[in-house]
Write a protein that holds these residues in place. Sequence first.
Motif, PDB file in Angstrom:
ATOM      1  N   ILE A   1       1.244   2.868  -3.332  1.00 37.57           N
ATOM      2  CA  ILE A   1      -0.065   3.337  -3.804  1.00 37.57           C
ATOM      3  C   ILE A   1      -0.427   4.647  -3.105  1.00 37.57           C
ATOM      4  CG2 ILE A   1      -2.537   2.797  -3.863  1.00 37.57           C
ATOM      5  CD1 ILE A   1      -1.655  -0.203  -4.105  1.00 37.57           C
TER       6      ILE A   1
ATOM      7  N   VAL B   1      -8.018  -4.441  -1.563  1.00 35.35           N
ATOM      8  CA  VAL B   1      -8.178  -3.155  -2.254  1.00 35.35           C
ATOM      9  C   VAL B   1      -9.054  -2.216  -1.424  1.00 35.35           C
ATOM     10  CG1 VAL B   1      -9.205  -2.051  -4.297  1.00 35.35           C
ATOM     11  CG2 VAL B   1      -7.751  -4.073  -4.560  1.00 35.35           C
TER      12      VAL B   1
ATOM     13  N   ILE C   1      -7.079  -0.660   1.414  1.00 35.21           N
ATOM     14  CA  ILE C   1      -6.263   0.467   0.939  1.00 35.21           C
ATOM     15  C   ILE C   1      -7.147   1.703   0.781  1.00 35.21           C
ATOM     16  CG2 ILE C   1      -4.954   1.356  -1.031  1.00 35.21           C
ATOM     17  CD1 ILE C   1      -3.832  -1.493  -1.366  1.00 35.21           C
TER      18      ILE C   1
ATOM     19  N   SER D   1       0.814  -1.223   0.000  1.00 33.80           N
ATOM     20  CA  SER D   1       0.000   0.000   0.000  1.00 33.80           C
ATOM     21  C   SER D   1       0.845   1.269   0.000  1.00 33.80           C
ATOM     22  CB  SER D   1      -0.952   0.012   1.188  1.00 33.80           C
ATOM     23  OG  SER D   1      -0.235   0.083   2.407  1.00 33.80           O
TER      24      SER D   1
ATOM     25  N   LEU E   1      -8.782 -10.363  -2.643  1.00 33.94           N
ATOM     26  CA  LEU E   1      -8.251  -9.228  -3.397  1.00 33.94           C
ATOM     27  C   LEU E   1      -9.150  -8.004  -3.234  1.00 33.94           C
ATOM     28  CD1 LEU E   1      -6.177  -8.047  -5.374  1.00 33.94           C
ATOM     29  CD2 LEU E   1      -7.617  -8.915  -7.230  1.00 33.94           C
TER      30      LEU E   1
END
Length: 160
Positions: free
Chosen positions: A42, A93, A96, A39, A89
């Motif tokens: 990102i 996501v 995050i 993360s 997944l």
Amino acid sequence: MTTRALVFAAKFILVSVPLTWIWIEWGRWAYAPIFMAVSGPIYDFLGIETFQGGVRERYINYIPFLVLMVVTPRLGWTRRIGGLLGGCLVIFVFQIAFNGWVQVAFPGGARTAEGGFSLYFPAILFSDALPLILWALICQDFVSNAASEAFEKWGLAKRD
């Protein structure tokens, strides 16, 4: 129907208790460096300068999803494994995004920001509901059949 529901609930408890203990004692500490390694770049890309934490307790939402996927009867292995991988997944996501949303709700880490909690609370509710939502989408045949049987038993079935 009642016996099947009790068996499902018993399986859920028997699998979730040890997995929750493993998560609390070991898993969350092992997950944190992995999460931050993925993360971090990102967040840098999105301009999130500080990881505020405080939402790590929500990372346990893997456990109810995993347990529901494991104990759901009559689920083919392809759907079970694919659902587990895809669902994990999606949860990752969302975690995050959830941490990024905390930055929006409480800019600069000020947990007393005006209106911050009104932005934060719906995200908490969604985070807590996400495992159940994903499971219901992946196992929609099981959920639909269980709901239909329950409605019929309780006299709530659609009548022509």
